[in-house]
Design a protein around this motif. Structure first.
Motif, PDB file in Angstrom:
ATOM      1  N   MET A   1       0.829  -1.195   0.000  1.00 21.11           N
ATOM      2  CA  MET A   1       0.000   0.000   0.000  1.00 21.11           C
ATOM      3  C   MET A   1       0.866   1.250   0.000  1.00 21.11           C
ATOM      4  SD  MET A   1      -3.235   0.849   0.211  1.00 21.11           S
ATOM      5  CE  MET A   1      -4.198   2.269   0.584  1.00 21.11           C
ATOM      6  N   ASN A   2       1.887   1.280   0.832  1.00 26.10           N
ATOM      7  CA  ASN A   2       2.757   2.442   0.915  1.00 26.10           C
ATOM      8  C   ASN A   2       3.535   2.625  -0.386  1.00 26.10           C
ATOM      9  OD1 ASN A   2       3.978   4.666   1.976  1.00 26.10           O
ATOM     10  ND2 ASN A   2       5.491   3.528   3.150  1.00 26.10           N
ATOM     11  N   ASN A   3       4.023   1.521  -0.971  1.00 24.11           N
ATOM     12  CA  ASN A   3       4.741   1.604  -2.231  1.00 24.11           C
ATOM     13  C   ASN A   3       3.825   2.085  -3.346  1.00 24.11           C
ATOM     14  OD1 ASN A   3       7.069   0.723  -1.027  1.00 24.11           O
ATOM     15  ND2 ASN A   3       6.702  -1.432  -1.537  1.00 24.11           N
ATOM     16  N   ASP A   4       2.563   1.697  -3.287  1.00 23.14           N
ATOM     17  CA  ASP A   4       1.590   2.126  -4.281  1.00 23.14           C
ATOM     18  C   ASP A   4       1.398   3.634  -4.206  1.00 23.14           C
ATOM     19  OD1 ASP A   4       0.032   1.314  -6.382  1.00 23.14           O
ATOM     20  OD2 ASP A   4      -1.796   1.152  -5.165  1.00 23.14           O
ATOM     21  N   ARG A   5       1.334   4.176  -3.007  1.00 20.78           N
ATOM     22  CA  ARG A   5       1.189   5.617  -2.831  1.00 20.78           C
ATOM     23  C   ARG A   5       2.397   6.346  -3.395  1.00 20.78           C
ATOM     24  NH1 ARG A   5       3.230   9.256   0.464  1.00 20.78           N
ATOM     25  NH2 ARG A   5       4.293   7.711   1.715  1.00 20.78           N
ATOM     26  N   VAL A   6       3.583   5.877  -3.109  1.00 18.45           N
ATOM     27  CA  VAL A   6       4.811   6.506  -3.588  1.00 18.45           C
ATOM     28  C   VAL A   6       4.889   6.421  -5.108  1.00 18.45           C
ATOM     29  CG1 VAL A   6       7.327   6.354  -3.547  1.00 18.45           C
ATOM     30  CG2 VAL A   6       6.031   6.077  -1.443  1.00 18.45           C
ATOM     31  N   TYR A   7       4.467   5.319  -5.672  1.00 14.46           N
ATOM     32  CA  TYR A   7       4.523   5.125  -7.120  1.00 14.46           C
ATOM     33  C   TYR A   7       3.636   6.144  -7.842  1.00 14.46           C
ATOM     34  CZ  TYR A   7       4.019   2.923 -11.672  1.00 14.46           C
ATOM     35  OH  TYR A   7       4.004   2.686 -13.019  1.00 14.46           O
ATOM     36  N   HIS A   8       2.474   6.471  -7.263  1.00 14.45           N
ATOM     37  CA  HIS A   8       1.525   7.368  -7.918  1.00 14.45           C
ATOM     38  C   HIS A   8       1.737   8.841  -7.551  1.00 14.45           C
ATOM     39  CE1 HIS A   8      -0.891   4.295  -9.782  1.00 14.45           C
ATOM     40  NE2 HIS A   8      -0.885   3.614  -8.633  1.00 14.45           N
ATOM     41  N   GLN A   9       2.729   9.159  -6.726  1.00 20.37           N
ATOM     42  CA  GLN A   9       2.979  10.545  -6.335  1.00 20.37           C
ATOM     43  C   GLN A   9       3.578  11.333  -7.484  1.00 20.37           C
ATOM     44  OE1 GLN A   9       5.512  10.375  -2.881  1.00 20.37           O
ATOM     45  NE2 GLN A   9       3.965  11.390  -1.638  1.00 20.37           N
ATOM     46  N   THR A  10       3.160  12.599  -7.572  1.00 17.32           N
ATOM     47  CA  THR A  10       3.807  13.501  -8.516  1.00 17.32           C
ATOM     48  C   THR A  10       5.047  14.078  -7.853  1.00 17.32           C
ATOM     49  OG1 THR A  10       2.562  15.418  -7.764  1.00 17.32           O
ATOM     50  CG2 THR A  10       1.577  14.111  -9.539  1.00 17.32           C
ATOM     51  N   THR A  11       5.861  14.731  -8.638  1.00 14.89           N
ATOM     52  CA  THR A  11       7.087  15.319  -8.116  1.00 14.89           C
ATOM     53  C   THR A  11       6.771  16.404  -7.082  1.00 14.89           C
ATOM     54  OG1 THR A  11       8.134  14.910 -10.245  1.00 14.89           O
ATOM     55  CG2 THR A  11       9.260  16.434  -8.772  1.00 14.89           C
ATOM     56  N   GLU A  12       5.735  17.215  -7.360  1.00 15.54           N
ATOM     57  CA  GLU A  12       5.354  18.282  -6.440  1.00 15.54           C
ATOM     58  C   GLU A  12       4.877  17.714  -5.103  1.00 15.54           C
ATOM     59  OE1 GLU A  12       4.106  18.133  -9.632  1.00 15.54           O
ATOM     60  OE2 GLU A  12       5.518  19.587 -10.436  1.00 15.54           O
ATOM     61  N   GLU A  13       4.099  16.617  -5.150  1.00 14.33           N
ATOM     62  CA  GLU A  13       3.624  15.987  -3.920  1.00 14.33           C
ATOM     63  C   GLU A  13       4.792  15.419  -3.115  1.00 14.33           C
ATOM     64  OE1 GLU A  13      -0.825  14.473  -5.268  1.00 14.33           O
ATOM     65  OE2 GLU A  13       0.900  13.176  -5.595  1.00 14.33           O
ATOM     66  N   TRP A  14       5.755  14.829  -3.802  1.00 14.39           N
ATOM     67  CA  TRP A  14       6.912  14.258  -3.108  1.00 14.39           C
ATOM     68  C   TRP A  14       7.725  15.362  -2.445  1.00 14.39           C
ATOM     69  CZ3 TRP A  14      12.191  14.639  -3.110  1.00 14.39           C
ATOM     70  CH2 TRP A  14      12.871  13.654  -2.410  1.00 14.39           C
TER      71      TRP A  14
END
Length: 177
Positions: A1-14
């Motif tokens: 679940m956590n990896n899924d969130r990181v995978y779908h993050q945009t650069t601005e969100e990160w």
């Protein structure tokens, strides 16, 4: 679940998460199919834009409320009050529009029309009692920022009521003894 969130993050969100340390869910991971078993609880209407009907469901395991939204006409159709706004709230009457999602969902769920579409609010409790539903869930937010559970694409869970003997016979026939 956590990896899924990181995978779908945009650069601005990160970058925002890295600078502030506040973790926000990515936009692509909000909607998910859960193993929910929902039962119908009640309906209510609200005056948003042209009018909506809100179906409320309770999760059997966690006892949390999940809501589903449908467009509805909240004006009187006939008589001296024609065109006036009906009262809104818990158990209030509504008229689902033709070719609307509520009518499609009703026919897909129950395979029959109500006696009258203008009095469908009277049949909701009795017709949906005993049925179990599931669907896509996400967490939405009210205007004041308060979160609530929302369910889309409601589907009836139909338990298998009887054994299909023809399929069992074919399966046994294929097994060499």
């Amino acid at each position: 679940m956590n990896n899924d969130r990181v995978y779908h993050q945009t650069t601005e969100e990160w970058l925002a998460e890295y600078e502030t340390g506040v973790v926000k869910p990515a936009k692509g991971t909000r909607s998910q199919m859960c193993n929910l078993v929902l039962t119908f609880d009640h309906h209510r209407t609200a005056k948003a834009m042209s009018g909506i009907v809100i179906l409320s469901f309770i999760d059997m395991a966690s006892r949390e409320e999940y809501v589903s939204f449908f467009n509805a006409d909240l004006t009187w159709q006939r008589g001296p009050r024609k065109g006036r706004q009906k009262t809104t709230g818990l158990g209030a009457p509504f008229y689902p529009p033709e070719r609307g999602n509520f009518r499609k969902w009703w026919l897909r769920t129950l395979n029959t029309e109500p006696q009258r579409w203008s009095t469908v609010h009277k049949e909701l409790k009795s017709r949906l009692k005993g049925l179990q539903f599931t669907g896509l869930t996400d967490i939405s937010h009210k205007k004041n920022g308060q979160p609530f559970n929302r369910v889309k694409d409601l589907v009836v869970l139909k338990p298998q009521l009887e054994n299909n003997f023809e399929t069992s016979w074919e399966q046994l026939y294929d097994i060499p003894f």
